[in-house]
Design a protein around this motif. Structure first.
Motif, PDB file in Angstrom:
ATOM      1  N   ALA A   1     -40.116  -7.130 -26.092  1.00  0.00           N
ATOM      2  CA  ALA A   1     -40.626  -7.998 -24.736  1.00  0.00           C
ATOM      3  C   ALA A   1     -39.800  -7.982 -23.626  1.00  0.00           C
ATOM      4  N   ASP A   2     -38.509  -7.994 -23.760  1.00  0.00           N
ATOM      5  CA  ASP A   2     -37.278  -7.722 -22.737  1.00  0.00           C
ATOM      6  C   ASP A   2     -37.250  -6.231 -22.155  1.00  0.00           C
ATOM      7  N   ASP A   3     -37.929  -5.523 -23.039  1.00  0.00           N
ATOM      8  CA  ASP A   3     -37.779  -3.690 -22.703  1.00  0.00           C
ATOM      9  C   ASP A   3     -38.747  -3.595 -21.533  1.00  0.00           C
ATOM     10  N   ASP A   4     -38.195  -3.432 -20.263  1.00  0.00           N
ATOM     11  CA  ASP A   4     -38.957  -3.198 -19.156  1.00  0.00           C
ATOM     12  C   ASP A   4     -39.088  -1.319 -19.123  1.00  0.00           C
ATOM     13  N   ILE A   5     -40.243  -1.170 -19.373  1.00  0.00           N
ATOM     14  CA  ILE A   5     -40.434   0.539 -19.363  1.00  0.00           C
ATOM     15  C   ILE A   5     -40.918   0.851 -18.187  1.00  0.00           C
ATOM     16  N   SER A   6     -41.090  -0.070 -16.969  1.00  0.00           N
ATOM     17  CA  SER A   6     -41.642   0.529 -15.890  1.00  0.00           C
ATOM     18  C   SER A   6     -40.761   1.425 -15.179  1.00  0.00           C
ATOM     19  N   GLY A   7     -39.424   1.171 -15.329  1.00  0.00           N
ATOM     20  CA  GLY A   7     -38.332   2.079 -14.387  1.00  0.00           C
ATOM     21  C   GLY A   7     -38.158   3.370 -15.518  1.00  0.00           C
TER      22      GLY A   7
ATOM     23  N   GLY B   1     -46.838   2.576 -27.519  1.00  0.00           N
ATOM     24  CA  GLY B   1     -46.440   1.377 -28.127  1.00  0.00           C
ATOM     25  C   GLY B   1     -45.297   1.247 -28.759  1.00  0.00           C
ATOM     26  N   LEU B   2     -44.440   2.319 -28.416  1.00  0.00           N
ATOM     27  CA  LEU B   2     -42.753   2.087 -28.898  1.00  0.00           C
ATOM     28  C   LEU B   2     -42.127   1.139 -27.796  1.00  0.00           C
ATOM     29  N   ARG B   3     -41.449   0.122 -28.419  1.00  0.00           N
ATOM     30  CA  ARG B   3     -40.483  -0.588 -27.576  1.00  0.00           C
ATOM     31  C   ARG B   3     -39.125  -0.525 -28.297  1.00  0.00           C
TER      32      ARG B   3
ATOM     33  N   HIS C   1     -31.150   6.451 -25.241  1.00  0.00           N
ATOM     34  CA  HIS C   1     -31.546   6.493 -26.753  1.00  0.00           C
ATOM     35  C   HIS C   1     -33.097   6.548 -26.750  1.00  0.00           C
ATOM     36  N   ARG C   2     -33.926   5.633 -25.633  1.00  0.00           N
ATOM     37  CA  ARG C   2     -35.316   6.007 -25.764  1.00  0.00           C
ATOM     38  C   ARG C   2     -35.608   7.305 -25.902  1.00  0.00           C
TER      39      ARG C   2
END
Length: 317
Positions: free
Chosen positions: A85-91, A120-122, A289-290
């Protein structure tokens, strides 16, 4: 049977529960991680409130968490963080758009395609540092099956039965005090040589300091520095821990036997070393890492032309 606690949570974005939680599984038969035929993911953890068992399912965008044991409430409270939930992928999306626009057909296009296929990966964070460190140390400089065998043996020997109706054989990781008291012959029976055993025992002595790295707000570099201050914790182990406990999307596993070659092959068609991998990943800084995780999920691999890293069974010495 301990009392059941439950929580339902709707994420603002689709989350692939199994994909997001899979890095916390250490080999087949991991006593702390299980996927059952109904699709549920089961995990055990030793929380600040005590041992707990967590069962997670997802349906129609709703996450359903069930938990048992003294740590049940803590596990449900932190469930969104574990699931990213804290993984902001917008950036990350903005970065990919810029790189694709500026570079045209490039590795960025390849990564953007992978990101779309794995939307769906976080990168979640468990907030349990010592719990992530023990299996990472066992995986230092050995093949996976050797490390996972040691993890299973030690967990089954010293772990606590999982609270609630957990699948058979699931256990909770021992306390740091128990790890400190494991005799040398049981490390030997597990297949972990003295160097890795000493590293884990020393880390157990400083478990509170390890957990304190979660409070660091100066970025991953400071958390990395604090973790690596402990003898036996190098750049690879620190990254493996931060990926899981801190949810660090920019902690590539430098020093890994396979990953540099995989990254090099995916981007250039040639295997590379750590320095080459970091150069290739530099445009994605902040999400390195992502990007590695997405490449691993792609299945792209260099041809297996060289000798495999041999397993070493320390139990025979």
């Amino acid at each position: 049977m301990t009392t059941l606690r439950e929580r339902r949570w709707c994420s603002s974005a689709a989350i692939d529960v199994a994909l997001t939680l899979s890095p916390h599984r250490h080999g087949g038969g991991d006593p702390a991680w299980r996927r059952t035929p109904d699709g549920a993911i089961w995990r055990t953890s030793r929380t600040p409130a005590g041992p707990g068992t967590l069962r997670v399912t997802a349906r129609s965008g709703e996450i359903h968490g069930q938990a048992w044991g003294p740590g049940a409430d803590w596990l449900l409270e932190t469930l969104p963080q574990v699931l990213g939930a804290d993984d902001d992928i917008s950036g990350f999306a903005a970065m990919l758009a810029r790189l694709c626009r500026d570079s045209g057909a490039s590795p960025a296009m390849f990564v953007a395609d992978l990101a779309a296929r794995n939307a769906g990966l976080r990168i979640g964070r468990t907030l349990r540092v010592f719990e992530a460190l023990v299996p990472a140390v066992l995986e230092q400089k050995v093949v996976g099956r050797e490390a996972w065998r040691a993890w299973r043996w030690l967990m089954r020997k010293y772990g606590e039965p999982a609270p609630g109706p957990a699948p058979e054989g699931m256990v909770v990781i021992p306390t740091p005090e128990v790890w400190r008291a494991i005799p040398s012959w049981d490390w030997h029976h597990a297949g972990a040589e003295a160097v890795r055993a000493r590293t884990i025992v020393n880390a157990a002595r400083h478990a509170a300091k390890l957990e304190a790295t979660l409070a660091v707000d100066t970025g991953s570099a400071e958390a990395d520095r604090l973790l690596r201050a402990l003898p036996g914790i190098g750049v690879w182990t620190s990254a493996e821990v931060r990926q899981r406990s801190h949810g660090d999307p920019d902690a590539p596993s430098v020093g890994d036997f396979h990953i540099p070659g995989i990254v090099g092959w995916a981007f250039t068609g040639q295997k590379t070393d750590d320095a080459g991998m970091l150069e290739l990943l530099e445009p994605f800084r902040g999400h390195r890492h992502r990007v590695v995780r997405l490449i691993e999920l792609s299945g792209v691999r260099p041809p297996a032309r060289g000798p495999r890293m041999a397993a070493r069974d320390y139990r025979s010495f």
